[in-house]
Enzyme design. Structure first.
Site, PDB file in Angstrom:
ATOM      1  N   ASP A 179      -4.302  28.355   4.284  1.00 61.27           N
ATOM      2  CA  ASP A 179      -5.556  27.529   4.435  1.00 61.27           C
ATOM      3  C   ASP A 179      -6.428  28.183   5.211  1.00 61.27           C
ATOM      4  OD1 ASP A 179      -7.222  25.666   5.337  1.00 61.27           O
ATOM      5  OD2 ASP A 179      -5.842  24.361   6.253  1.00 61.27           O
ATOM      6  N   HIS A 180      -7.617  28.624   4.477  1.00 59.67           N
ATOM      7  CA  HIS A 180      -8.607  29.414   5.020  1.00 59.67           C
ATOM      8  C   HIS A 180      -9.390  28.941   6.376  1.00 59.67           C
ATOM      9  CE1 HIS A 180     -10.603  33.203   4.526  1.00 59.67           C
ATOM     10  NE2 HIS A 180     -10.613  33.485   3.338  1.00 59.67           N
TER      11      HIS A 180
END
Length: 484
Positions: A454-455
């Site tokens: 998850d950036h």
């Protein structure tokens, strides 16, 4: 004097709203004890045996095997009291309202209660040990009245249904319907179920009976149209039977093929992956690693004669060590508070393919287990997954997922994150490949590792650092020993 108590499908936890009946464990007329399992249901999470809080004689079952019931729907009725054993069973198994619950009965988490002051009915206590949210119900809701202008047409279709099946219309009295879907379908089209003759066991009204009556009504000039495949969705558009439009033709063209309902495990997977794709801006990085030394280390560990250590257990140990160095990846995003929540424990999920579909059992406190304990827990959960015995608690609460897709014979993947987790390590197949080792070309055991993350919780530097550490441990297991 015996009382008839209604037992509803309880709240199975984890936000589950429905369950499918897999197997009945009791028959109508059978005596059951308090807390005896009476039905096996499948939720979107797992198989669950549901115990009944009452002891007595089963007088009715509500639902065929394969039927899907919402939480709070009746499961069965039980006659309790001194004369329960002598109570005759109803004519039809699961005859809907054939056995009516005691008036005024209610129950809650503290235990079932029946009888009210002034009614003269004795009080009967259950165990209170039925998962969450069971209870008896109030009197059944009144039937929806058929509008006068539709009664004649629908009654004609119902009579045709009865004649074609060689039976007379059902008399006044309890309607032999056990499926909430059938009742809803009839309600949506103002169809009086008392006009139908069921084709199921002992006159049970099935969905096919309702659809047959509606098609017969449409053929005689009614306003309700049923699609060719018999599927009636809630809120379906009602149109005259005559005059097929272009949209109707397109719908008919799509009616062929095999239709599989998105329910149970498949439906849960679809919902979770769709949500993950909508909400999580994920990214993936990958690297090839020489796993020759890791495979040799495993062989040496298993040569001692003790419990065998699995490869996935060694990879899990590497994961937990990497998460200790890069804790940002063991986190989740609280979208309402706009906060990143870094978690203290590592509950490691692992993807397992079963006959029921893909499930992700969770190894609790994986960071506190050694390779031997991890091997045993992976084996236990895998066996439970394949047998369909996983509990809801064993497939929820994961914080990081290890996905070994190499068992499918593939090298790499860009998986969708298991919402609400922030990262997933993917492991491809380990195969002999040409590799430069100590300055010379050699054949080595090579594996592709990938990290999907998850950036929002970290940038590429953190993700790359995590994956490089994992690769270093795979290539040189001594690196892991130095950091423990």
């Amino acid at each position: 004097m015996a009382q008839v108590l209604e037992f509803k499908l309880p709240d199975l936890g984890e936000g589950l709203t429905e369950a499918e009946i897999v197997r009945w464990l009791v028959e109508v007329g059978e005596v059951v004890a308090v807390d005896q399992p009476v039905v096996e249901v499948e939720t979107a999470k797992a198989m669950v045996e549901v115990p009944c809080p009452y002891g007595g004689v089963v007088t009715a079952r509500f639902g065929e095997e394969g039927a899907e019931l919402p939480v709070g729907a009746p499961l069965l009725t039980v006659a309790v009291g001194e004369s329960a054993a002598a109570r005759p069973a109803p004519d039809a198994d699961g005859g809907g309202e054939a056995a009516e619950p005691a008036r005024g009965g209610s129950a809650g988490p503290g235990g079932p209660r029946t009888g009210e002051p002034g009614t003269g009915e004795p009080r009967s206590e259950g165990s209170g040990n039925v998962l969450v949210g069971y209870g008896t119900s109030e009197a059944p809701a009144r039937r929806r009245r058929v509008r006068p202008d539709r009664a004649a047409t629908l009654a004609a279709g119902a009579r045709m249904n009865g004649r074609d099946r060689g039976a007379d219309p059902a008399p006044e009295g309890p309607v032999p319907v056990i499926s909430p879907l059938v009742r809803r379908l009839a309600r949506q089209h103002d169809l009086d179920l008392r006009e139908l003759t069921g084709s199921g066991p002992d006159g049970l009204i099935l969905r096919a009976d309702v659809e047959y009556a509606l098609r017969a009504a449409a053929a005689q000039g009614g306003r309700t149209a049923v699609p060719a495949d018999g599927a009636l969705a809630a809120g379906a558009v009602r149109a005259p039977a005559a005059g097929v439009s272009g949209a109707s033709s397109a719908s008919s063209a799509r009616s062929g093929g095999i239709r599989t309902p998105l329910k149970g495990v498949r439906g849960a997977v679809a919902d979770k992956l769709s949500r993950s794709r909508r909400e999580i801006p994920d990214a993936t990085c990958w690297v090839d690693a020489d796993a020759t030394e890791l495979m040799r280390a495993r062989t040496a560990m298993n040569a001692g004669g003790g419990p065998r250590i699995s490869l996935v257990a060694l990879l899990a140990r590497i994961c937990t060590a990497a998460l200790a160095r890069f804790p940002e990846l063991n986190s989740t995003v609280d979208t309402e508070a706009r906060e990143i929540v870094q978690l203290d424990q590592v509950h490691l999920g692992f993807a397992a393919q079963t006959d029921r579909g893909l499930v992700v059992p969770v190894v609790r406190d994986a960071h506190a287990r050694d390779a031997e304990a991890l091997t045993a827990e992976f084996a236990r959960l895998t066996e439970s997954a394949r047998a369909g015995r996983l509990t809801p608690g064993e497939v929820t609460g994961g914080t990081f997922t290890l996905n070994n897709y190499g068992v499918f014979g593939v090298d790499g993947s860009t998986p969708i994150l298991n919402h609400p987790e922030a990262a997933m390590l993917g492991v491809g197949r380990i195969v002999p490949k040409p590799w430069v080792y100590e300055g010379e070309l050699a054949v080595r055991q090579v594996v592709q590792l990938s990290l999907t993350f998850d950036h929002r919780v970290c940038d590429g530097g953190t993700a790359g650092g995590f994956l490089r550490y994992v690769a270093d441990c795979v290539e040189q297991p001594a690196v892991l020993l130095r950091t423990l």
